[in-house]
Enzyme design. Structure first.
Site, PDB file in Angstrom:
ATOM      1  N   HIS A  94     -21.213 -26.835  24.019  1.00 59.00           N
ATOM      2  CA  HIS A  94     -20.284 -27.067  22.908  1.00 59.00           C
ATOM      3  C   HIS A  94     -20.786 -28.281  22.124  1.00 59.00           C
ATOM      4  O   HIS A  94     -20.772 -28.260  20.901  1.00 59.00           O
ATOM      5  CB  HIS A  94     -18.876 -27.283  23.447  1.00 59.00           C
ATOM      6  CG  HIS A  94     -17.825 -27.353  22.398  1.00 59.00           C
ATOM      7  ND1 HIS A  94     -17.588 -26.337  21.499  1.00 59.00           N
ATOM      8  CD2 HIS A  94     -16.933 -28.338  22.072  1.00 59.00           C
ATOM      9  CE1 HIS A  94     -16.608 -26.675  20.682  1.00 59.00           C
ATOM     10  NE2 HIS A  94     -16.202 -27.891  21.006  1.00 59.00           N
TER      11      HIS A  94
ATOM     12  N   HIS B 248     -20.217 -28.235  12.938  1.00 63.98           N
ATOM     13  CA  HIS B 248     -19.183 -27.651  13.795  1.00 63.98           C
ATOM     14  C   HIS B 248     -18.413 -26.629  12.964  1.00 63.98           C
ATOM     15  O   HIS B 248     -17.674 -26.995  12.050  1.00 63.98           O
ATOM     16  CB  HIS B 248     -18.259 -28.757  14.297  1.00 63.98           C
ATOM     17  CG  HIS B 248     -17.352 -28.341  15.415  1.00 63.98           C
ATOM     18  ND1 HIS B 248     -16.872 -27.056  15.565  1.00 63.98           N
ATOM     19  CD2 HIS B 248     -16.832 -29.047  16.470  1.00 63.98           C
ATOM     20  CE1 HIS B 248     -16.104 -26.982  16.630  1.00 63.98           C
ATOM     21  NE2 HIS B 248     -16.072 -28.179  17.202  1.00 63.98           N
TER      22      HIS B 248
ATOM     23  N   CYS C 235     -11.183 -24.249  18.481  1.00 63.04           N
ATOM     24  CA  CYS C 235     -12.647 -24.164  18.490  1.00 63.04           C
ATOM     25  C   CYS C 235     -13.190 -23.328  19.642  1.00 63.04           C
ATOM     26  O   CYS C 235     -14.406 -23.154  19.755  1.00 63.04           O
ATOM     27  CB  CYS C 235     -13.242 -25.569  18.526  1.00 63.04           C
ATOM     28  SG  CYS C 235     -12.718 -26.579  17.126  1.00 63.04           S
TER      29      CYS C 235
END
Length: 422
Positions: free
Chosen positions: A316, A351, A178
Site C-alpha cells: 500500500h 495515491h 482506499c
C-alpha cells in the site's frame, strides 16, 4: 473450487490512457508528480499531484481514445446532458472498462456480466468548483454554477459503464475507502468461485484533484507539505506524506473453464484474498500492523500457499510516516524481515484513493507480462523501522505469485494474491 482468472485489464493513470502507458511508465521508473494544472492551487500548502493529462473531458477527448462507439453514442449523449461527463472518475471508469472489455474479447454474448465497482471517496461533482475557485474561496459570481449538484447517485459510474456496454447482470458498489479497489476484485473473484456469476467486470475509479478533495485531505495532514517532484517517498527515512493521484483500473474476471472454452488469453489467476478490520482509529492504522498481517495470512491460506511462494509484494506504501512502518511490521511478521522484494507505485502515480487497489493490481501484472517488478520512485534511504527489501528501480525477475496490499481509512484492509497464468 472454481478458479477465477483475469482475461482483460484497462487502466487510466498519470502515465496516460491505457495499460501500455502504465506498464511503460513503471518500467522506466518515472514519477508523474508535477504542479497541479486543472485548477489554481496557489492558495494551498500542497500544490502538486499526479494528474491525468488532457484537461476537461469532452466528446473529442473520449473519441480520441475510444473511437466511434456506434449505438452507445446515444447513451453517452444522455449522460452528457445529465452532467455526468463533469465527473472525471466516471469517464476514467468508462475508458478503463472498455479497454478491459475489448482486451478480453468480450461482446454481446457476454452481456450477462455482473459488475463490482469501487466508489470514489466523494459523491458530489466537486470538479465543478475548480473553475469557480478564486484565491481561498468559491466565487459564486462566476457563471455556470447553477448546474452544480452537491450529491450524485452512488452508482453513477457503474451505470454509465453498464449502459454503454449493454450489461444486465447485477451491479455491486464497494465503499471501503482506499481498500475499495482491491476489495472489488476480491468480491468479483468470490462471485466466480461460488458460481454466483460467470463473468464480472470489476475495479475502481477516482479523482480528488480538485479544491475540496485536496483541501479535505490537507486538513487531515495526509499529503506531503512539500511541492517537489519527489514529494511522495514510500518507506524512505525522509517521507512526510502522500501525493494525490487520479485514474482507474478495470478487469474482466471469469472462471478458468469459461476463459478456456472461448479461447480467451489469461493474464493472471486470482489465487487468494483476505480482508480484515483494524478496529483502531478512523485515519490511522494499528501501529503493530496486526490486522494487516492477518489479511495477508488469510489470503495465503485461501491460496493454499506458504510465505516463501510469494515472489513480490506490491505494498500500500503511501509514504506517510504511520502507514509505512505499520505495513512493514506486518509484512515482516508474515514473511520475515527483508525476505520478499517490496515496492510501492505511489511515488510514481500518486495515491488513487478508492481506485488505488485496482491500479496497483494492474501494476502487478507487469511481473507476468514483462518479467519486471515495479520500482519505488523517489525512495532513497530506507527507514530502519521498515525492515523490508524495497525495490528502488524496476527489477527483472520471474515470479509465480505476487501479493498486493490495500488499506483504507476506517481500518479496512485487503490483500490479493495473483498467480502467473498456467
Amino acid at each position: 473450487m472454481t478458479r477465477a482468472v483475469i482475461t482483460g485489464v484497462g487502466a487510466v493513470s498519470a502515465f496516460g490512457v491505457g495499460v501500455p502507458a502504465l506498464f511503460d511508465g513503471l518500467a522506466d521508473g518515472r514519477s508523474c508528480i508535477a504542479p497541479i494544472r486543472s485548477f489554481d492551487a496557489a492558495a494551498f500548502d500542497t500544490r502538486v499531484a499526479c494528474e491525468v493529462a488532457g484537461g476537461a473531458i469532452g466528446r473529442d477527448w473520449l473519441r480520441a481514445h475510444l473511437g466511434d462507439l456506434g449505438d452507445a453514442e446515444t447513451v453517452l449523449d444522455g449522460y452528457e446532458r445529465a452532467g455526468a461527463w463533469r465527473d472525471r472518475k466516471c469517464m476514467f471508469a468508462l475508458l478503463a472498462a472498455i479497454e478491459a472489455w475489448r482486451m478480453a474479447g468480450c461482446g454481446q454474448g457476454d452481456d450477462e456480466a455482473s459488475m463490482v465497482m469501487a466508489l470514489g471517496l466523494e459523491q458530489a461533482f466537486l470538479d465543478d468548483f475548480g473553475p469557480m475557485f478564486s484565491g481561498q474561496a468559491i466565487d459564486w459570481s462566476v457563471g455556470g454554477h447553477t448546474g452544480i449538484r452537491f450529491r450524485s447517485d452512488v452508482d453513477l459510474g457503474a451505470r454509465l459503464v453498464g449502459d454503454v456496454l449493454g450489461l444486465y447482470g447485477q451491479t455491486i458498489v464497494n465503499a471501503s475507502a482506499c481498500a475499495a479497489g482491491g476489495l472489488a476484485i476480491a468480491q468479483a473473484a468470490s462471485l466466480i468461485e461460488r458460481g454466483s456469476a460467470s463473468i464480472v467486470l470489476c475495479g475502481g475509479a477516482d479523482s480528488m484533484v480538485n479544491p475540496f478533495g485536496l483541501g479535505g485531505m490537507s486538513r487531515l495532514g495526509a499529503p506531503s507539505p512539500r511541492n517537489d517532484s519527489d514529494a511522495c517517498r514510500p518507506f524512505d527515512l525522509r517521507r512526510d506524506g502522500l501525493v494525490i493521484g487520479e485514474g482507474a483500473a478495470m478487469f474482466v474476471i471469469e472462471s478458468e473453464q469459461r476463459a478456456a472454452s472461448r479461447g480467451a488469453r489469461v493474464l493472471a489467476r486470482v489465487l487468494g484474498h483476505g480482508s480484515t478490520q483494524d478496529a483502531y482509529r478512523v485515519t490511522a492504522p494499528r501501529p503493530d500492523g496486526a490486522a494487516a498481517q492477518r489479511a495477508m495470512e488469510l489470503a495465503l491460506r485461501r491460496a493454499q500457499l506458504a510465505p516463501r511462494d510469494i515472489g513480490y509484494i506490491n505494498a500500500h506504501g503511501t509514504g506517510t510516516p504511520l502507514n509505512d512502518v505499520a505495513e512493514a511490521r506486518a509484512i515482516a511478521a508474515v514473511f520475515g524481515p527483508g525476505a520478499v522484494p517490496v515496492s510501492s507505485v505511489k511515488g510514481a502515480i500518486g495515491h488513487l484513493m478508492a481506485a488505488s487497489g485496482a491500479i496497483e493490481a494492474a501494476a502487478c501484472l507487469l511481473a507476468f507480462e514483462r518479467n519486471l517488478l515495479p520500482g519505488t520512485a523517489n525512495h532513497r534511504d530506507l527507514d530502519p523501522q521498515c525492515e523490508v527489501d524495497v525495490i528502488r528501480v524496476p527489477r527483472a525477475a520471474s515470479v509465480d505469485a505476487v501479493l498486493s496490499n490495500s488499506f483504507g481509512f476506517g481500518g479496512q484492509n485487503v490483500s490479493l494474491i495473483l498467480g502467473r497464468p498456467a
